[in-house]
Design an enzyme around this catalytic site. Structure first.
Site, PDB file in Angstrom:
ATOM      1  N   SER A 139      -9.822   6.993  -4.374  1.00 34.02           N
ATOM      2  CA  SER A 139     -10.372   5.653  -4.211  1.00 34.02           C
ATOM      3  C   SER A 139     -11.441   5.691  -3.131  1.00 34.02           C
ATOM      4  CB  SER A 139      -9.273   4.666  -3.794  1.00 34.02           C
ATOM      5  OG  SER A 139      -9.818   3.409  -3.408  1.00 34.02           O
ATOM      6  N   TYR A 152      -1.522   2.642   1.012  1.00 34.88           N
ATOM      7  CA  TYR A 152      -2.324   2.928  -0.175  1.00 34.88           C
ATOM      8  C   TYR A 152      -3.540   3.771   0.210  1.00 34.88           C
ATOM      9  CZ  TYR A 152      -5.506   2.289  -4.114  1.00 34.88           C
ATOM     10  OH  TYR A 152      -6.381   2.511  -5.154  1.00 34.88           O
TER      11      TYR A 152
END
Length: 257
Positions: A139, A152
């Site tokens: 990401s 995350y």
């Protein structure tokens, strides 16, 4: 990566980026296997895309991953592409340690240990293939963390690091390693509102750009659409600019509590 003529496994393939990737790879002439925890979601995806194969897989459960690995290799011996897309993203208030810890445990198990365990289950098979690909999904937040979702972001930074090491260790094998680093995309990863958030990149635009990179850059190691590059390369601007970017980026985000 040759984007056609493969047997492709996509975890988290029933929704969001995973489903869109599954549909895109099927359209390119691949046999696609989608895996996920929710049978109904998988069945709905297959109903809309005849020819796909669904298999239930819980990425938090080591035994589920082990048995899944045995099953998919036995039933689909031509498997040669694995896309580690399954992931969860939960807000955490680190001032509430008990609540944050529960979210962190699940996030690490799914986002980081899940791909590592699945690779352990499938690598012996993949290395026997004439040509194979492991695609990890990190990401942009692995490079500029969003403080709202600390674990995350940490798992995605770890996936980037893990991908580099995996690529190096597999350099003399038939298995290539590609990292896909999405920006903020219109999916339901953080709830339904995200799917229509005008600040997020439309899902179809993201998939089209990512697939075009795979088509036109067969030796690519990191698939980076234009909208993720400010995050991916933020550190190249120096510490002062990076810290300013980090502050402004997070000041614009909601508080975890």
């Amino acid at each position: 990566m040759n984007i056609s003529g493969n047997t492709v496994l996509i975890t988290g393939g029933g929704s969001g980026i995973g489903r869109a990737l599954a549909e895109a790879f099927q359209a390119q002439g691949n046999q696609v296997i989608i895996a996920g925890r929710r049978p109904q979601v998988l069945d709905e995806t297959v109903a809309a895309n005849p020819g796909m194969k669904p298999i239930v897989l819980d990425m938090e459960d080591p035994e589920s991953i082990r048995s899944f690995g045995e099953k998919v290799v036995k039933e689909d011996p031509t498997l040669n592409v694995v896309i580690h897309n399954a992931g969860i993203m939960r807000p955490e208030n680190l001032l509430d340690p008990a609540g944050a810890l529960a979210a962190a445990d699940a996030t690490i198990a799914t986002n980081l240990l899940g791909p590592i365990r699945l690779n352990a289950a499938l690598l012996p098979h993949l290395m026997k293939q004439p040509k194979a690909t492991i695609m990890t999904v990190s990401s942009g937040l692995g490079f500029i963390p969003l403080a709202l979702t600390p674990t995350y972001c940490a798992t995605k930074a770890a996936i980037h690091s893990y991908s580099q090491s995996l690529r190096y260790q597999l350099k003399d094998t038939s298995v290539e390693v590609i990292e896909l680093a999405p920006p903020y995309v219109q999916t339901e990863l953080m709830g339904r509102a995200q799917a229509s958030d005008p600040r997020a990149m439309p899902l179809r635009e993201f998939i089209n750009e990512a697939m075009n990179i795979l088509k036109t850059q067969p030796g690519v190691q990191e698939v980076l659409v234009e909208r993720v590059k400010p995050l991916r390369f933020a550190e190249l601007n120096g510490v002062e600019k990076y810290e300013a970017f980090f502050k402004s980026f997070n000041d614009a985000a909601p508080a975890p509590h």
